[in-house]
Structure formats: C-alpha cells, structure tokens
Design a protein around this motif. Structure first.
Motif, mmCIF file in Angstrom:
data_model
loop_
_atom_site.group_PDB
_atom_site.id
_atom_site.type_symbol
_atom_site.label_atom_id
_atom_site.label_comp_id
_atom_site.label_asym_id
_atom_site.label_seq_id
_atom_site.Cartn_x
_atom_site.Cartn_y
_atom_site.Cartn_z
ATOM 1 N N LEU B 34 43.655 25.529 51.098
ATOM 2 C CA LEU B 34 42.598 26.213 50.349
ATOM 3 C C LEU B 34 41.433 25.252 50.166
ATOM 4 C CD1 LEU B 34 42.002 28.877 48.738
ATOM 5 C CD2 LEU B 34 42.841 27.679 46.723
ATOM 6 N N ALA B 35 40.277 25.654 50.673
ATOM 7 C CA ALA B 35 39.094 24.794 50.565
ATOM 8 C C ALA B 35 38.397 25.052 49.228
ATOM 9 C CB ALA B 35 38.147 25.094 51.725
ATOM 10 N N PRO B 36 37.566 24.136 48.767
ATOM 11 C CA PRO B 36 36.842 24.352 47.502
ATOM 12 C C PRO B 36 36.028 25.646 47.578
ATOM 13 C CG PRO B 36 36.565 22.090 48.244
ATOM 14 C CD PRO B 36 37.244 22.814 49.347
ATOM 15 N N GLY B 37 36.124 26.457 46.564
ATOM 16 C CA GLY B 37 35.349 27.685 46.498
ATOM 17 C C GLY B 37 35.910 28.823 47.339
ATOM 18 N N GLU B 38 36.930 28.546 48.123
ATOM 19 C CA GLU B 38 37.507 29.573 48.978
ATOM 20 C C GLU B 38 38.403 30.518 48.167
ATOM 21 O OE1 GLU B 38 39.777 29.679 53.317
ATOM 22 O OE2 GLU B 38 39.967 27.946 52.003
ATOM 23 N N ARG B 39 38.571 31.753 48.659
ATOM 24 C CA ARG B 39 39.433 32.720 47.974
ATOM 25 C C ARG B 39 40.550 33.159 48.907
ATOM 26 N NH1 ARG B 39 35.421 36.811 45.278
ATOM 27 N NH2 ARG B 39 34.044 35.363 44.215
ATOM 28 N N LEU B 40 41.703 33.236 48.342
ATOM 29 C CA LEU B 40 42.877 33.621 49.116
ATOM 30 C C LEU B 40 43.664 34.611 48.268
ATOM 31 C CD1 LEU B 40 44.076 32.792 51.838
ATOM 32 C CD2 LEU B 40 45.202 30.891 50.690
ATOM 33 N N VAL B 41 44.123 35.683 48.907
ATOM 34 C CA VAL B 41 44.819 36.730 48.151
ATOM 35 C C VAL B 41 46.254 36.882 48.656
ATOM 36 C CG1 VAL B 41 44.881 39.214 47.645
ATOM 37 C CG2 VAL B 41 42.697 37.976 47.623
ATOM 38 N N GLY B 181 39.635 51.189 33.557
ATOM 39 C CA GLY B 181 38.203 51.058 33.281
ATOM 40 C C GLY B 181 37.753 49.617 33.188
ATOM 41 N N ASN B 182 38.669 48.720 32.813
ATOM 42 C CA ASN B 182 38.308 47.307 32.612
ATOM 43 C C ASN B 182 38.576 46.449 33.843
ATOM 44 O OD1 ASN B 182 37.281 47.223 30.009
ATOM 45 N ND2 ASN B 182 39.334 47.325 29.112
ATOM 46 N N VAL B 183 39.371 46.978 34.776
ATOM 47 C CA VAL B 183 39.813 46.170 35.916
ATOM 48 C C VAL B 183 38.629 45.614 36.704
ATOM 49 C CG1 VAL B 183 40.958 46.309 38.167
ATOM 50 C CG2 VAL B 183 42.068 47.254 36.156
ATOM 51 N N SER B 184 37.745 46.479 37.048
ATOM 52 C CA SER B 184 36.623 46.070 37.891
ATOM 53 C C SER B 184 35.760 45.034 37.177
ATOM 54 C CB SER B 184 35.795 47.300 38.259
ATOM 55 O OG SER B 184 34.673 46.901 38.982
ATOM 56 N N GLN B 185 35.526 45.284 35.873
ATOM 57 C CA GLN B 185 34.672 44.372 35.096
ATOM 58 C C GLN B 185 35.289 42.975 35.028
ATOM 59 O OE1 GLN B 185 34.647 45.136 30.960
ATOM 60 N NE2 GLN B 185 32.892 43.805 30.548
ATOM 61 N N VAL B 186 36.593 42.919 34.734
ATOM 62 C CA VAL B 186 37.252 41.610 34.593
ATOM 63 C C VAL B 186 37.333 40.905 35.954
ATOM 64 C CG1 VAL B 186 39.429 40.453 33.997
ATOM 65 C CG2 VAL B 186 38.543 42.272 32.543
ATOM 66 N N GLU B 187 37.641 41.675 36.980
ATOM 67 C CA GLU B 187 37.675 41.087 38.327
ATOM 68 C C GLU B 187 36.324 40.474 38.687
ATOM 69 O OE1 GLU B 187 38.864 43.625 41.470
ATOM 70 O OE2 GLU B 187 40.981 43.100 41.299
ATOM 71 N N ALA B 188 35.256 41.229 38.379
ATOM 72 C CA ALA B 188 33.913 40.745 38.683
ATOM 73 C C ALA B 188 33.618 39.447 37.951
ATOM 74 C CB ALA B 188 32.881 41.812 38.291
ATOM 75 N N LEU B 189 34.052 39.397 36.682
ATOM 76 C CA LEU B 189 33.820 38.178 35.881
ATOM 77 C C LEU B 189 34.593 36.998 36.460
ATOM 78 C CD1 LEU B 189 33.955 39.627 32.258
ATOM 79 C CD2 LEU B 189 32.027 38.418 33.315
ATOM 80 N N ILE B 190 35.838 37.246 36.808
ATOM 81 C CA ILE B 190 36.651 36.163 37.368
ATOM 82 C C ILE B 190 36.023 35.673 38.667
ATOM 83 C CG2 ILE B 190 38.883 35.611 38.425
ATOM 84 C CD1 ILE B 190 40.180 37.564 36.446
ATOM 85 N N SER B 191 35.633 36.610 39.492
ATOM 86 C CA SER B 191 35.037 36.272 40.780
ATOM 87 C C SER B 191 33.770 35.442 40.579
ATOM 88 C CB SER B 191 34.734 37.575 41.522
ATOM 89 O OG SER B 191 34.019 37.301 42.685
ATOM 90 N N HIS B 192 32.927 35.904 39.676
ATOM 91 C CA HIS B 192 31.654 35.242 39.435
ATOM 92 C C HIS B 192 31.840 33.848 38.840
ATOM 93 C CE1 HIS B 192 27.468 34.730 38.437
ATOM 94 N NE2 HIS B 192 27.788 34.532 37.161
ATOM 95 N N ALA B 208 44.377 44.351 44.999
ATOM 96 C CA ALA B 208 43.212 43.669 45.551
ATOM 97 C C ALA B 208 42.682 44.291 46.851
ATOM 98 C CB ALA B 208 43.555 42.191 45.796
ATOM 99 N N GLN B 209 43.244 45.462 47.187
ATOM 100 C CA GLN B 209 42.753 46.093 48.423
ATOM 101 C C GLN B 209 41.303 46.522 48.269
ATOM 102 O OE1 GLN B 209 45.398 47.017 46.728
ATOM 103 N NE2 GLN B 209 47.202 46.822 48.042
ATOM 104 N N THR B 210 40.955 46.864 47.029
ATOM 105 C CA THR B 210 39.559 47.238 46.756
ATOM 106 C C THR B 210 39.031 46.255 45.725
ATOM 107 O OG1 THR B 210 40.294 48.695 44.990
ATOM 108 C CG2 THR B 210 39.987 49.693 47.173
ATOM 109 N N GLY B 211 37.778 46.390 45.407
ATOM 110 C CA GLY B 211 37.213 45.574 44.343
ATOM 111 C C GLY B 211 36.662 44.255 44.849
ATOM 112 N N HIS B 212 36.531 43.317 43.916
ATOM 113 C CA HIS B 212 35.780 42.092 44.204
ATOM 114 C C HIS B 212 36.522 41.103 45.092
ATOM 115 C CE1 HIS B 212 32.430 42.990 41.451
ATOM 116 N NE2 HIS B 212 33.350 43.748 40.871
ATOM 117 N N PHE B 213 37.820 41.295 45.287
ATOM 118 C CA PHE B 213 38.568 40.388 46.167
ATOM 119 C C PHE B 213 38.994 41.093 47.463
ATOM 120 C CE2 PHE B 213 38.788 38.333 42.118
ATOM 121 C CZ PHE B 213 38.747 36.980 42.413
#
Lengths: 400, 245
Positions: B34-41, B181-192, B208-213
């Motif tokens: 895992l590289a710095p800043g990289e995302r893995l699911v 209702g909160n899933v997308s908002q929290v995911e976005a915050l975590i991602s950001h 994680a199939q949809t959304g910010h990841f």
C-alpha cells in the motif's frame, strides 16, 4: 513512556471508578460495613473490655500465694525465693494472730477502730505501688483511712494489748500516715507497716519479758518467721511458683482459684478478636477480589481497546491495582469518618465502672487498618491483574 | 526490529500473513503493498475473514508465522509480542473499528486524543480543529460516549484514528452500523480526510461497490481447500505483479 503511562493509568483508573460510581459506592460500602464494626470492636476491646479484663488479670491479689499449715520459714529460704524469676514480691510475716492491732485511733478526733489487721510491707509491695515503707511510717487501706478520717501526713495511734496473768497491758505507738492504698488493691480495713514495726507487735504479745517501756526497742530480726506474703511476678508465673514452693516442701495455695481461668479468658479474648478480624478480613478479601475481577470482566473491551491504542500491558495491568488502592483508601477514610465520631459519642454517653475510656482507638490501630486494607487490596487485585494481563488487543475487534 | 528494504515506498508491506481461526479454517493475506495515499478495498463476502485480516495487519492478532511471512508498517517490522508503540504509533497506524468502541468514561475530545496521549505526541491543533469541524463534532466534544448516537460515535472513532495523520488507515466496516442516509456522508468524510492526511487506506466493507470507494483498487479474494483446511486468501494483484515483474 513509563512515567507518562503511569499517570495515564492513574487517570484512567480514577475516571473509571467515577464513571462506574455505583459499583464503587457498593464496594466502599462493603468495606465500611466490615471495617467499621471491626474498629469499634477493637476500640471497645482496647477500652472498657480490655481494662476490665486487665484489671482482673493485673489485680495483685490474684497473684498472691498463701502459705498453709503451721511452719517456720528461714530468712535464707525467703531470700532464695525473692531471687526466683517467678517471684514479684516476698516479705516475712508474723503469725496471723499477732498481725493485728488491738485498736487504731485518730489521735486528734479520737475515732477508733478495733482489731485491725496489720500487714508487713516494703518497697515493691504490689498492693502499694510506689510506696516507700520505712519504720515509723505506715500506709492505710482506703476504708481504714476513711473510717478514721485520716490522710497522708496525719498521725495514727496504735494500741497493742496483751494479757499477763489476767492483767491487761496496752502498749501504744504512733506512726505517720505516709499514704493511703488504692481501694481496688485492698478493700478491707488494714494498716501496712514495715516488718520491724510489725515484729515489735509480735514480740510484745509473745514475750512477757518485754515491758511496755521496751515496746519499740530496736532488736535484731529473727532467723525464722511464722508466715510470709508472696506474690508471683505475673499471673502466668503462678503455676511455676506453686511448683517451686511444693518442691521446697512448702504447702501453699493461690489466693485466687480462678487465676488460670482469668489468664485463659484474656488469651481467649485476644484470640476471639483475632479470629473475628481474620474472618472479616478474609471475607472482605474475597468480596474485594470478586468485585475487582467483576470490574475487569465488565471492562474487557475497553481494556483491550487501550492495549490496541498502544497503552503498554504493564500500565493496563496496574489499573485494577490502583483502583483497589483508591477504593480501600476511600473506604478507610469513610470508615474513620463514621467510626471516630461514633467512638466520641460512645465515650460521651457511657462511662466504664473503673472510669476508663469506654472505647479507645490508637494511632497505630488506624495505621494498621490502612496498611492491612492496602495489603488486602493489593493481594485481592492479583487475580484481576492476571486477568487483565490475559486481555489482548484483538478482543475489541471481535467483542467491542 | 529489522528495517524494511529502502527500495519500497509502501507504507504497508505484507506477505503470507496468516492465522488459523479454526483447525479447518485459515485466513491468509498473500500480498499487500500500500503506497502513501493509496486506497485498497477488501469487499469479500461476509465470513471471509476481513476483520481477521485487518486484525492481523494491525498487529493486534498474532499470526501463525507462515513460510515467507513479512509484515511491515512504515518500514518497521510488526511483531505482535513487541510493544505496539514500536510499530503502531498514531502517526503510523489508525484503526476505525467496526464496533465503534470508545472509552465510556472519557468524553469525546478525550477519546479522540487518547492515542496521542498514550504515545506522548502533541496533536496538531489546526488539524484537530479541522477534523472536528468537518466531522461535525464541535458541539459534542464534552459529551460522554453514552450521550452520542451510533453515527456520532463512529465519527469520533474516525477522528481518533486520523488525529495522528497515520500513514496507514485501517477501516473495518466503518459505515455498517449507520442508517443508509448517513452512509454516503460518512464515507465522503473518511475519503476526504484520509486524503488530506495522506494516509494509505485499507477498507474492509461489503458496501463499497458504490459510493466514494467504488473506484478504489480491490484486494482479490479466493477460497481454496488443501488437506481438509479451507484457506481464505486475500491478495493484492498489483503487489504480486510488481514482485514477479
């Protein structure tokens, strides 16, 4: 890391106790419930109960050995007995029939008491602690001093009568009252005097050649005596002393047949208190160990989380130990807040027959309670510390 | 403690890290870089051992010491028996638990700062303020966890994991207990926020199939049976490819 995690352990331990205040309260209440009655019992034991038992045990009358039968005792025998470690006090005495004044009189008020026992005494007499009996100076029992209305520094007149060929003769002697014996040491009428003064009485009664004018002439002590007064050094020495007398061919018996019972009672009282204390402390230990262990079980996930977040194992393990110490210290403090005013009230409202403080708690009793409490908490926390040590950082992943 | 080869830029380097959860079932992470800043699911099905894999990666779970096992965070070998302060400082590893567990007798702010206090690190107050603001925790900081909703507790957990700007951020089903209702908002915050922190993110989620990841790289998952033992294997194709050239 060490000092920082130490501070963190303390903070977390205290914060958790505050958060779970109901459990903490129950824990402290349990400690107070055990410790407060125990300290009050100890205070009563130290106070009125102990004083009463000690009074019985320490009463010198219970240590007295009384010679039986008719015999004569050599000066050297009495000196040998005095040297024995079991002997607290011994002094020769005349025959009982001669050891009484025909009358004692207050020369000022002329109050008079007849047939008053005369008791030989000397420095070290357990019935007259601190008294310096010398010739010409006597001590009176409390009841005699009261009946004759005499006190220290007054003079007392002794009348010694005898009958020779049907004619009565009475010798008179005056003494200075050097002191008055404590009532609890000797309750009946008696006058304590030096052996030479008492031998004057015996010689005057027995030897018709001694005239009234020669009553108080100085004469050498006899080599043999008709009796003695003897006291064991301690109640526990009494059996050995009686055995020593028996092996010397002297028949004697203790004044108090219950002396050994008294001693056993005091020992049993101490044992009884120790047993109560041990049972109570053991019960408290078990309750504390179970409580602390229960707290660990309730906090498993949090303790695991702390491990996961990097708090060293040692710091996490210290938490129940610190909590035990805080709870016990608080418990002892609350106990004292309850017990000390209670003792004050007990002492204010009740008085013991001997005037002793009814309930007494010494500084070392309090320190002992704190130390015992902390030792108990430390050992009771061991179980919890082992349990905490076995909580790993992964538990919170599964059971958080 | 051996240092990682300097040739790798990975903040997380794993090879053959595995654990037998039962005599007939084992979870093995074959490879992750895992590289710095990289995302893995990790989006394998429920029961595949995603949480176990994260536990192994975090060093909280002891591994079985499989042949060729290698496990480094920020180039530091992870040893389950060593103090976590050596490899899991808050600036190296952040972990958002599925359980949202907070210390109940500390308030929200104290919970957020706890890993930094344990490590003896001073928090970057501007970053802390930014985190709190974005996560909407400003008015909740003095509250005890019992006075927070599930979503609020989850946001406190996210703040706790990110306060040290960790090189590696492990997220174990971070939105599983939230209402849709909160899933997308929290995911976005975590991602950001993880992007702002520069953290390499490893997310275990079945949502994680949809959304910010949705567009993040996936860990491949397969199940094999060998000598009556079922192996649940996670592997990062890119890492294997890089290794095999």
């Amino acid at each position: 890391m060490g000092r920082r995690s130490d501070i963190l352990s303390v903070t977390l331990a205290i914060r958790e106790l505050r958060y779970d205040w109901q459990s903490s309260f129950c824990f402290i209440a349990a400690l107070v419930g055990v410790l407060a009655p125990l300290l009050i019992l100890l205070a009563l034991k130290n106070g009125v109960i102990g004083a009463m038992v000690d009074g019985l045990v320490e009463n010198p009358a219970n240590r007295e050995v009384i010679p039986m039968g008719t015999a004569f005792y050599e000066q050297s025998f009495l000196a040998d007995m005095a040297a024995r470690p079991e002997v607290g006090f011994v002094i020769a005495a005349p025959r009982r029939i001669n050891a009484a004044a025909s009358a004692l009189r207050n020369p000022v008020s002329r109050e008079l008491e007849r047939a008053v026992p005369l008791i030989p005494s000397a420095p070290g007499d357990p019935l007259l602690p601190d008294a310096q009996i010398v010739e010409g100076r006597v001590w009176l029992s409390n009841s005699l001093a009261s009946d004759l209305n005499l006190d220290s520094g007054d003079m007392i007149e002794m009348l010694v009568g005898r009958e020779i060929d049907g004619a009565r003769e009475t010798a008179r002697a005056q003494f200075e009252v050097a002191g008055v014996a404590a009532h609890e040491n000797y309750e009946r009428q008696a006058m304590f005097m030096s052996l030479p003064d008492l031998l004057d009485v015996e010689v005057f009664r027995d030897d018709r050649a001694v005239t009234i004018e020669q009553y108080s002439s100085s004469r050498p002590n006899p080599e043999r005596f008709a009796s003695f007064r003897m006291y064991a050094r301690d109640l526990a020495d009494l059996p050995a002393l009686l055995a020593a007398l028996e092996s010397a061919g002297v028949q004697a018996r203790p004044r108090s047949e219950n002396a050994s019972l008294l001693l056993a009672f005091r020992d049993n009282l101490n044992f009884l208190y120790a047993a109560i204390a041990i049972i109570a402390v053991a019960g408290f230990w078990a309750a504390m160990a179970a409580n602390l262990r229960g707290m660990v079980e309730r906090q498993r996930a949090i303790l695991s989380l702390l491990r996961l977040l990097g708090l060293p194992a040692g710091a996490v393990v210290r938490i129940p130990l610190l909590q035990g110490a805080v709870l016990v210290t608080t418990g002892v403090f609350v106990t004292l807040l309850i017990v000390l005013p209670s003792l004050f009230m007990i002492n204010a409202f009740f008085t013991s027959p001997s005037g002793e403080t009814v309930a007494k708690l010494g500084f070392f009793d309090v320190v002992g309670a704190i130390v015992l409490g902390l030792l108990t908490s430390a050992s009771a926390a061991t179980w919890s510390m082992v349990a905490v040590h076995n909580i790993k950082s992964d538990e919170v992943l599964r059971n958080g | 403690m051996t240092q990682a080869p300097h040739t790798t830029r990975s903040v997380l380097h794993v090879r053959n890290l595995g654990l037998h959860l039962a005599p007939d079932f084992a979870v093995v992470i074959e490879a992750i870089d895992l590289a710095p800043g990289e995302r893995l699911v990790m989006d394998a099905e429920s029961g595949a051992g995603k949480s176990t894999a994260l536990g192994l990666i975090s060093g909280a779970l002891a591994h079985d010491g499989l042949h060729g096992c290698m496990h480094q965070i920020c180039g530091i070998d992870v040893d389950h028996d060593a103090p976590r302060a050596l490899y899991a400082r808050p600036d190296a590893l952040g972990f958002v638990l599925q359980t949202n567990t907070l210390v109940p007798y500390l308030n929200a702010r104290e919970n957020i700062r706890l890993p930094m206090r344990i490590a003896g690190l001073i928090e970057d107050s501007a970053w802390e303020k930014h985190l709190i603001e974005l996560l909407g925790l400003g008015s909740l900081l003095a509250r005890a966890p019992s006075a927070l909703s599930v979503g609020q507790r989850q946001r406190v957990s996210v703040a706790r994991a990110l306060l040290g700007r960790p090189a590696v951020l492990l997220l174990d089903e971070p939105v599983a207990s939230l209402d849709p209702g909160n899933v997308s908002q929290v995911e976005a915050l975590i991602s950001h926020l993880s992007e702002e922190a520069g953290s390499g993110v490893l997310l275990a989620s079945h949502q994680a199939q949809t959304g910010h990841f949705a567009d993040a790289r996936r860990l491949a998952h397969r199940v094999i049976k060998h000598h009556d033992i079922t192996y649940s294997l996670f592997s990062d194709a890119a890492a294997i490819q890089a290794e095999t050239g």
